[in-house]
Write a protein that holds these residues in place. Structure first.
Motif, PDB file in Angstrom:
ATOM      1  N   GLU A 115       0.835  -1.209   0.000  1.00  0.00           N
ATOM      2  CA  GLU A 115       0.000   0.000   0.000  1.00  0.00           C
ATOM      3  C   GLU A 115       0.865   1.253   0.000  1.00  0.00           C
ATOM      4  OE1 GLU A 115      -2.462  -0.495   3.392  1.00  0.00           O
ATOM      5  OE2 GLU A 115      -3.968  -1.733   2.345  1.00  0.00           O
ATOM      6  N   GLU A 116       1.923   1.221   0.808  1.00  0.00           N
ATOM      7  CA  GLU A 116       2.825   2.373   0.823  1.00  0.00           C
ATOM      8  C   GLU A 116       3.493   2.551  -0.533  1.00  0.00           C
ATOM      9  OE1 GLU A 116       5.462   1.567   4.014  1.00  0.00           O
ATOM     10  OE2 GLU A 116       4.026   2.095   5.599  1.00  0.00           O
ATOM     11  N   SER A 117       3.923   1.401  -1.121  1.00  0.00           N
ATOM     12  CA  SER A 117       4.551   1.469  -2.445  1.00  0.00           C
ATOM     13  C   SER A 117       3.558   1.960  -3.491  1.00  0.00           C
ATOM     14  CB  SER A 117       5.083   0.091  -2.832  1.00  0.00           C
ATOM     15  OG  SER A 117       5.621   0.100  -4.126  1.00  0.00           O
ATOM     16  N   GLU A 118       2.291   1.460  -3.407  1.00  0.00           N
ATOM     17  CA  GLU A 118       1.273   1.896  -4.356  1.00  0.00           C
ATOM     18  C   GLU A 118       0.975   3.382  -4.200  1.00  0.00           C
ATOM     19  OE1 GLU A 118      -1.416   1.498  -7.444  1.00  0.00           O
ATOM     20  OE2 GLU A 118       0.095   0.112  -6.676  1.00  0.00           O
ATOM     21  N   MET A 119       0.948   3.844  -2.966  1.00  0.00           N
ATOM     22  CA  MET A 119       0.709   5.264  -2.725  1.00  0.00           C
ATOM     23  C   MET A 119       1.831   6.109  -3.333  1.00  0.00           C
ATOM     24  SD  MET A 119      -0.009   7.146   0.913  1.00  0.00           S
ATOM     25  CE  MET A 119      -1.384   6.033   1.214  1.00  0.00           C
ATOM     26  N   ILE A 120       3.085   5.618  -3.161  1.00  0.00           N
ATOM     27  CA  ILE A 120       4.223   6.338  -3.735  1.00  0.00           C
ATOM     28  C   ILE A 120       4.121   6.361  -5.255  1.00  0.00           C
ATOM     29  CG2 ILE A 120       6.717   6.280  -4.031  1.00  0.00           C
ATOM     30  CD1 ILE A 120       6.888   5.110  -1.186  1.00  0.00           C
ATOM     31  N   LYS A 121       3.727   5.182  -5.825  1.00  0.00           N
ATOM     32  CA  LYS A 121       3.584   5.113  -7.284  1.00  0.00           C
ATOM     33  C   LYS A 121       2.485   6.045  -7.773  1.00  0.00           C
ATOM     34  CE  LYS A 121       5.285   0.388  -7.898  1.00  0.00           C
ATOM     35  NZ  LYS A 121       4.940  -1.003  -8.315  1.00  0.00           N
ATOM     36  N   GLN A 122       1.363   6.098  -7.026  1.00  0.00           N
ATOM     37  CA  GLN A 122       0.280   6.989  -7.418  1.00  0.00           C
ATOM     38  C   GLN A 122       0.731   8.449  -7.390  1.00  0.00           C
ATOM     39  OE1 GLN A 122      -3.035   6.132  -4.879  1.00  0.00           O
ATOM     40  NE2 GLN A 122      -3.601   4.244  -5.953  1.00  0.00           N
ATOM     41  N   GLN A 123       1.478   8.785  -6.344  1.00  0.00           N
ATOM     42  CA  GLN A 123       1.988  10.149  -6.268  1.00  0.00           C
ATOM     43  C   GLN A 123       2.927  10.449  -7.424  1.00  0.00           C
ATOM     44  OE1 GLN A 123       3.711  10.349  -2.357  1.00  0.00           O
ATOM     45  NE2 GLN A 123       1.722  10.523  -1.315  1.00  0.00           N
ATOM     46  N   SER A 125       2.860   8.891 -10.272  1.00  0.00           N
ATOM     47  CA  SER A 125       2.047   8.924 -11.488  1.00  0.00           C
ATOM     48  C   SER A 125       1.360  10.276 -11.652  1.00  0.00           C
ATOM     49  CB  SER A 125       1.005   7.802 -11.443  1.00  0.00           C
ATOM     50  OG  SER A 125       0.158   7.853 -12.556  1.00  0.00           O
ATOM     51  N   ILE A 126       0.872  10.825 -10.538  1.00  0.00           N
ATOM     52  CA  ILE A 126       0.230  12.138 -10.596  1.00  0.00           C
ATOM     53  C   ILE A 126       1.232  13.200 -11.054  1.00  0.00           C
ATOM     54  CG2 ILE A 126      -0.819  13.956  -9.187  1.00  0.00           C
ATOM     55  CD1 ILE A 126      -2.085  11.703  -7.509  1.00  0.00           C
ATOM     56  N   LYS A 127       2.436  13.106 -10.503  1.00  0.00           N
ATOM     57  CA  LYS A 127       3.467  14.069 -10.899  1.00  0.00           C
ATOM     58  C   LYS A 127       3.815  13.920 -12.379  1.00  0.00           C
ATOM     59  CE  LYS A 127       5.641  14.417  -6.337  1.00  0.00           C
ATOM     60  NZ  LYS A 127       6.879  14.163  -5.543  1.00  0.00           N
ATOM     61  N   GLN A 128       3.943  12.638 -12.823  1.00  0.00           N
ATOM     62  CA  GLN A 128       4.260  12.405 -14.232  1.00  0.00           C
ATOM     63  C   GLN A 128       3.126  12.890 -15.138  1.00  0.00           C
ATOM     64  OE1 GLN A 128       5.185   8.261 -14.597  1.00  0.00           O
ATOM     65  NE2 GLN A 128       7.170   8.441 -13.579  1.00  0.00           N
ATOM     66  N   THR A 129       1.875  12.647 -14.690  1.00  0.00           N
ATOM     67  CA  THR A 129       0.732  13.119 -15.481  1.00  0.00           C
ATOM     68  C   THR A 129       0.742  14.640 -15.590  1.00  0.00           C
ATOM     69  OG1 THR A 129      -0.580  11.216 -14.741  1.00  0.00           O
ATOM     70  CG2 THR A 129      -1.780  13.087 -15.655  1.00  0.00           C
ATOM     71  N   GLN A 130       1.044  15.280 -14.480  1.00  0.00           N
ATOM     72  CA  GLN A 130       1.124  16.741 -14.513  1.00  0.00           C
ATOM     73  C   GLN A 130       2.222  17.213 -15.457  1.00  0.00           C
ATOM     74  OE1 GLN A 130       1.665  17.710 -10.375  1.00  0.00           O
ATOM     75  NE2 GLN A 130      -0.527  17.605  -9.914  1.00  0.00           N
ATOM     76  N   LYS A 131       3.370  16.503 -15.408  1.00  0.00           N
ATOM     77  CA  LYS A 131       4.466  16.872 -16.303  1.00  0.00           C
ATOM     78  C   LYS A 131       4.084  16.639 -17.765  1.00  0.00           C
ATOM     79  CE  LYS A 131       8.317  16.067 -13.107  1.00  0.00           C
ATOM     80  NZ  LYS A 131       9.544  15.255 -12.841  1.00  0.00           N
ATOM     81  N   ILE A 132       3.390  15.496 -18.007  1.00  0.00           N
ATOM     82  CA  ILE A 132       2.966  15.188 -19.376  1.00  0.00           C
ATOM     83  C   ILE A 132       1.984  16.243 -19.872  1.00  0.00           C
ATOM     84  CG2 ILE A 132       1.631  13.553 -20.765  1.00  0.00           C
ATOM     85  CD1 ILE A 132       2.893  11.314 -19.062  1.00  0.00           C
ATOM     86  N   ASN A 133       1.045  16.624 -18.990  1.00  0.00           N
ATOM     87  CA  ASN A 133       0.077  17.660 -19.377  1.00  0.00           C
ATOM     88  C   ASN A 133       0.787  18.974 -19.688  1.00  0.00           C
ATOM     89  OD1 ASN A 133      -2.080  15.904 -19.040  1.00  0.00           O
ATOM     90  ND2 ASN A 133      -2.448  16.518 -16.921  1.00  0.00           N
ATOM     91  N   GLU A 134       1.781  19.300 -18.864  1.00  0.00           N
ATOM     92  CA  GLU A 134       2.538  20.523 -19.125  1.00  0.00           C
ATOM     93  C   GLU A 134       3.281  20.441 -20.453  1.00  0.00           C
ATOM     94  OE1 GLU A 134       5.070  21.099 -15.795  1.00  0.00           O
ATOM     95  OE2 GLU A 134       3.443  21.601 -14.400  1.00  0.00           O
TER      96      GLU A 134
END
Length: 326
Positions: A115-123, A125-134
């Motif tokens: 769960e901790e690893s998944e949470m880190i991955k989600q975070q 992923s969110i950062k990568q998505t934001q970067k991709i959107n930018e």
């Protein structure tokens, strides 16, 4: 009783006591005495039978008690064995419970780590998505910034579509274009009956043998005004070359052409409804509705506009139109 008293008096005097003098010489006393002796004998016989019966009963009880004792001992032994077996089973169950508890703790720890690893991955992923959107926004901005100058650099160009792919045509495209203009809009011709063409060529430059449709022709005119006149005439009527239909359009970059093609279905429907649609540069739709000219840069904006108008609502459903055409 009288004869018993006489017997006692005779014993006191020392006289010999016989059966006869015991009964005082009376036959009746003798008979009574014999009856009493017989009764005593019967009583004695009955007492002996009672004792024997008691002895037998005692023996029987002793035997039953021994039998019961053996049965109880067997039952106690069986219960003892069962108790020992239950203790072993309980011990085994406890061991399994301990093992299961350890496994549960291990799984809980692993799940927590996951769960901790998944949470880190989600975070991440969110950062990568934001970067991709930018990056996509930057790419879109840069593309638009590059596309506009490129389109403006093609402002003197026209694209000719569906001109037959033949060697005798490809070797003299400039002459063919002059013939097309003479055939379809001769009033546009300049003095001398010719139009100055800077260059003309097929695109792409290499012919793909797998394609059955002819390549487009790009023509660059020296005069922007002449090019616009030809384009306006091509919008009014269909051009032909020796009876075969051809199309003449703006020469725009691929992105702009794609954006213009996205309006095709809406454009056709708007023309059917008499809305006088036009596609303006770079890819903007205009319609004439209720005495006004309306302009739309995005399909979503036009659809929102149509939904609010009862006269247009439901008539520009792109998905439904695609399904019907399919």
């Amino acid at each position: 009783m009288a004869h018993m008293a006489q017997n006692q008096a005779s014993r006191k005097k020392g006289e010999k006591v016989t059966i006869e003098n015991f009964y005082g010489g009376s036959t009746q006393g003798k008979e009574e005495n014999e009856e009493e002796i017989q009764k005593n004998s019967e009583h004695a016989s009955q007492n002996g039978n009672y004792q024997q019966a008691l002895e037998d009963l005692k023996l029987e009880l002793i035997q039953k008690m021994e039998t019961w004792k053996e049965q109880w001992e067997k039952e106690i032994s069986c219960l003892t064995d069962k108790n020992a077996q239950l203790e072993k089973e309980l011990e085994a169950t406890n061991r399994r419970a301990d093992k299961a508890e350890k496994q549960n703790q291990s799984l809980t720890t692993r799940i927590k780590h996951l769960e901790e690893s998944e949470m880190i991955k989600q975070q991440e992923s969110i950062k990568q998505t934001q970067k991709i959107n930018e990056l996509e926004e930057n790419i879109k901005y840069l593309t638009e910034k590059v596309t506009d100058p490129e389109n403006r650099g093609r402002r003197e160009n026209l694209r000719i579509i569906s001109l037959p792919e033949k060697p005798e045509i490809n070797n003299k495209l400039d002459i063919i274009l002059q013939e097309i203009i003479k055939e379809n809009c001769p009033h546009v011709l300049e003095q001398g009956g010719k139009i100055e063409i800077e260059r003309i060529h097929r695109t792409p430059s290499i012919l793909n043998p797998q394609k059955t449709t002819p390549r487009n022709v790009i023509a660059k005119f020296k005069s922007f005004q002449v090019k616009e006149k030809i384009l306006q005439e091509a919008k009014k009527k269909s051009f032909r070359y020796k009876g075969a239909p051809i199309r003449i359009t703006h020469d725009l970059v691929a992105n702009t052409l794609r954006d213009c093609k996205a309006w095709n279905m809406i454009f056709r429907k708007a023309r059917e409804l008499g809305l006088q649609p036009r596609i303006n540069y770079p890819a903007k739709l205009t319609i004439y509705f209720q005495g006004k000219v309306w302009a739309f840069n995005k399909i979503e904006d036009f659809q929102a506009f149509a939904k609010k108008r009862p006269e247009l609502c439901g008539k520009f459903d792109i998905q439904a139109q695609k399904a019907r055409e399919t």
